[in-house]
Design an enzyme around this catalytic site. Sequence first.
Site, mmCIF file in Angstrom:
data_model
loop_
_atom_site.group_PDB
_atom_site.id
_atom_site.type_symbol
_atom_site.label_atom_id
_atom_site.label_comp_id
_atom_site.label_asym_id
_atom_site.label_seq_id
_atom_site.Cartn_x
_atom_site.Cartn_y
_atom_site.Cartn_z
ATOM 1 C CD GLU A 1 -2.812 -1.356 2.974
ATOM 2 O OE1 GLU A 1 -3.415 -1.911 3.424
ATOM 3 O OE2 GLU A 1 -1.716 -0.561 3.888
ATOM 4 C CB CYS B 1 -0.556 0.168 8.080
ATOM 5 S SG CYS B 1 0.506 1.974 7.822
#
EC number: 2.1.1.224
Length: 374
Positions: free
Chosen positions: A116, A363
């Site tokens: 990501e 996250c």
Amino acid sequence: MLFINNNAAELRLITTRANCERMKEMNFNNKTKYGKIQEFLRSNNEPDYRIKQITNAIFKQRISRFEDMKVLPKLLREDLINNFGETVLNIKLLAEQNSEQVTKVLFEVSKNERVETVNMKYKAGWESFCISSQCGCNFGCKFCATGDIGLKKNLTVDEITDQVLYFHLLGHQIDSISFMGMGEALANRQVFDALDSFTDPNLFALSPRRLSISTIGIIPSIKKITQEYPQVNLTFSLHSPYSEERSKLMPINDRYPIDEVMNILDEHIRLTSRKVYIAYIMLPGVNDSLEHANEVVSLLKSRYKSGKLYHVNLIRYNPTISAPEMYGEANEGQVEAFYKVLKSAGIHVTIRSQFGIDIDAACGQLYGNYQNSQ
């Protein structure tokens, strides 16, 4: 005891000289795509200026496809495509989520893994990028969705820098980069090569002061940052001032205890004259009491220069269903009370602005959602 002899001025001079030498010689690290392309050009007896033409095309003209680099001869463009692929990017976009000020993307990297990256746009016009250094993480912090994934792989230097290059090629302004995405940055040696690429005047050409690294406290790598990258911003993830509690939240504390990490951070400040940031995630009913706040004050006041070069960032917990343990949303009253205790004691402290709550920007969340949808 000092572990290096250089003072802050000497460290800055070393960094400046290194950048000047890189600009003059233009020799790229062979671990990077730029070094591999340069070696390919040399082995094919191409003139030295070819690599400059390619890096100018990428970083000044924002051209991603070799075929579109018309400054190069057609045969060379074909050779580059045959050897390096259609584009300069080594990662592939899989998914994207957007909110008013945040874009979060999921990239595919080698071995069919995913990472990501978050792009944050501030109202003043500043663009900041939060990038990943690992796919997953094996340190098992209880509040982190990435920790529940486990470590899949360390990212290569190109997989790290391509997260930013992707946005650059789309026309974005690269103002600052934070290694605060998936993974523990200082557990991946490729991060240091990425720092070199980001600060290389022939590539991204960023000042080291535009780069930030967050760490759970990997002492040998913190020392390396002090020695080789003294101007890079450093953030230590504290999350509890009590050693026993921190070990429960963050098992790394058993290997690198708070006191030992703080001693190394004091040394970093002494040698670089640079501020160190302390990240403190507010977990309701766990570490957000006034007792915790007073203990944070005591911890920092006992440090070098009475903690004047430490700055605490209070972070509201972003609830995620994929973290190893569940915590509720931060209590705003408790966050404010915690802040006031630190502020009244003379500690530099900020409550970090929230970005991306509506798009699961913590996250590991986009990664987990994508996995579940497949």
